[in-house]
Design an enzyme around this catalytic site. Sequence first.
Site, PDB file in Angstrom:
ATOM      1  NE  ARG A 184      -9.895  -9.364  -2.822  1.00 40.68           N
ATOM      2  CZ  ARG A 184      -9.784  -9.892  -4.043  1.00 40.68           C
ATOM      3  NH1 ARG A 184      -9.099  -9.252  -4.974  1.00 40.68           N
ATOM      4  NH2 ARG A 184     -10.341 -11.048  -4.327  1.00 40.68           N
ATOM      5  CG  ASP A 185      -2.753  -1.798  -2.427  1.00 37.62           C
ATOM      6  OD1 ASP A 185      -1.567  -1.850  -2.802  1.00 37.62           O
ATOM      7  OD2 ASP A 185      -3.234  -0.836  -1.788  1.00 37.62           O
ATOM      8  CB  ILE A 186      -4.817  -1.269   2.524  1.00 37.68           C
ATOM      9  CG1 ILE A 186      -5.775  -1.047   3.671  1.00 37.68           C
ATOM     10  CG2 ILE A 186      -3.918  -0.040   2.345  1.00 37.68           C
ATOM     11  CD1 ILE A 186      -5.092  -0.973   5.030  1.00 37.68           C
ATOM     12  CG  ASN A 210       5.600   1.197  -7.784  1.00 38.23           C
ATOM     13  OD1 ASN A 210       5.661   1.424  -8.988  1.00 38.23           O
ATOM     14  ND2 ASN A 210       4.466   1.254  -7.112  1.00 38.23           N
ATOM     15  CD  GLU A 223       3.633   5.292  -0.828  1.00 43.86           C
ATOM     16  OE1 GLU A 223       2.760   4.557  -0.317  1.00 43.86           O
ATOM     17  OE2 GLU A 223       3.392   6.387  -1.351  1.00 43.86           O
ATOM     18  CB  VAL A 224       5.744  -1.300   1.556  1.00 43.27           C
ATOM     19  CG1 VAL A 224       6.008  -2.491   2.475  1.00 43.27           C
ATOM     20  CG2 VAL A 224       4.530  -0.500   2.053  1.00 43.27           C
ATOM     21  CG  HIS A 244       5.062  -4.547  -2.819  1.00 49.11           C
ATOM     22  ND1 HIS A 244       6.049  -3.979  -2.034  1.00 49.11           N
ATOM     23  CD2 HIS A 244       4.417  -3.518  -3.410  1.00 49.11           C
ATOM     24  CE1 HIS A 244       5.994  -2.672  -2.141  1.00 49.11           C
ATOM     25  NE2 HIS A 244       5.017  -2.353  -2.985  1.00 49.11           N
ATOM     26  CG  HIS A 288       1.637  -2.695  -7.020  1.00 49.91           C
ATOM     27  ND1 HIS A 288       0.798  -2.048  -6.140  1.00 49.91           N
ATOM     28  CD2 HIS A 288       2.904  -2.334  -6.687  1.00 49.91           C
ATOM     29  CE1 HIS A 288       1.525  -1.305  -5.309  1.00 49.91           C
ATOM     30  NE2 HIS A 288       2.803  -1.461  -5.622  1.00 49.91           N
TER      31      HIS A 288
HETATM   32  P1  5GP Z   1       4.535   0.743  -3.144  1.00 50.06           P
HETATM   33  O1  5GP Z   1       4.293   2.214  -3.288  1.00 50.06           O
HETATM   34  O2  5GP Z   1       5.585   0.453  -2.089  1.00 50.06           O
HETATM   35  O3  5GP Z   1       4.843   0.071  -4.458  1.00 50.06           O
HETATM   36  O4  5GP Z   1       3.161   0.109  -2.707  1.00 50.06           O
HETATM   37  C1  5GP Z   1       2.798  -0.113  -1.390  1.00 50.06           C
HETATM   38  C2  5GP Z   1       1.358  -0.542  -1.429  1.00 50.06           C
HETATM   39  O5  5GP Z   1       1.043  -1.131  -0.195  1.00 50.06           O
HETATM   40  C3  5GP Z   1       0.383   0.623  -1.655  1.00 50.06           C
HETATM   41  O6  5GP Z   1      -0.386   0.370  -2.841  1.00 50.06           O
HETATM   42  C4  5GP Z   1      -0.478   0.610  -0.381  1.00 50.06           C
HETATM   43  O7  5GP Z   1      -1.842   0.899  -0.645  1.00 50.06           O
HETATM   44  C5  5GP Z   1      -0.283  -0.795   0.135  1.00 50.06           C
HETATM   45  N1  5GP Z   1      -0.380  -0.915   1.583  1.00 50.06           N
HETATM   46  C6  5GP Z   1       0.209  -0.107   2.517  1.00 50.06           C
HETATM   47  N2  5GP Z   1      -0.066  -0.543   3.753  1.00 50.06           N
HETATM   48  C7  5GP Z   1      -0.854  -1.653   3.611  1.00 50.06           C
HETATM   49  C8  5GP Z   1      -1.448  -2.553   4.552  1.00 50.06           C
HETATM   50  O8  5GP Z   1      -1.322  -2.431   5.763  1.00 50.06           O
HETATM   51  N3  5GP Z   1      -2.184  -3.569   4.026  1.00 50.06           N
HETATM   52  C9  5GP Z   1      -2.342  -3.739   2.676  1.00 50.06           C
HETATM   53  N4  5GP Z   1      -3.104  -4.775   2.273  1.00 50.06           N
HETATM   54  N5  5GP Z   1      -1.782  -2.923   1.768  1.00 50.06           N
HETATM   55  C10 5GP Z   1      -1.041  -1.883   2.230  1.00 50.06           C
END
Ligand code: 5GP
Length: 117
Positions: free
Chosen positions: A31-33, A89, A97-98, A102, A104
Site C-alpha cells: 500500500r502507498d504511504i 510515473n 519521485e522514487v 513502480h 500505481h
Molecule cells: P512516484 O511519484 O515516484 O510515482 O510515486 C512514489 C510513491 O511512493 C508516492 O505515491 C509515495 O506516496 C510513495 N511512497 C514514498 N515513500 C514511501 C514509503 O516509504 N512507503 C510506501 N509504502 N510508499 C511510499
Amino acid sequence: MVTSDCLFCRIVKGDLPATVVHETATTLAFRDIGPKAPVHVLVIPKEHHADVAALAAADSGLAGEVLAAAAAVAEEEGLTGGGFRVIFNTGEHGGQEVFHVHAHVLGGRALGPMVSA
Ligand code: 5GP
Ligand code: ZN
C-alpha cells in the site's frame, strides 16, 4: 544508484516496513504511504530498475510480470467491476519521485480526468 540507498529495495529486503498485499517470486505489491484513492497499491519488481523504460529494455518478461501482478492486485482489491487505473510515473515530467520502477494501482472510486490541466 546503489540499491542499499533505494527506498523500495530496502522494502524488498525487509529493512523498511510496508503493508504487503501481494507477492510473487519476482514482484512485491504494498500500500502507498500517501494514498490518493481508496485503493492505492504500488507494484514493483524485486530487482532494481530505475523506471519503466529501463525495465522494459532490460527484461520485458519481468515487465510483464509486474503488469500481471498489478492485474492480480486489482482483482484481489475488488476493482475489476468498477475499473481502475495503472500509472507508471516516469522521469521529471512524469512526476517520478522514487527511482525504482513502480506501477500505481488506483481505484475504489471514479478517478476523474487522467491529468489535470
Ligand atoms: P512516484 O511519484 O515516484 O510515482 O510515486 C512514489 C510513491 O511512493 C508516492 O505515491 C509515495 O506516496 C510513495 N511512497 C514514498 N515513500 C514511501 C514509503 O516509504 N512507503 C510506501 N509504502 N510508499 C511510499
Ligand atoms: Zn531499488
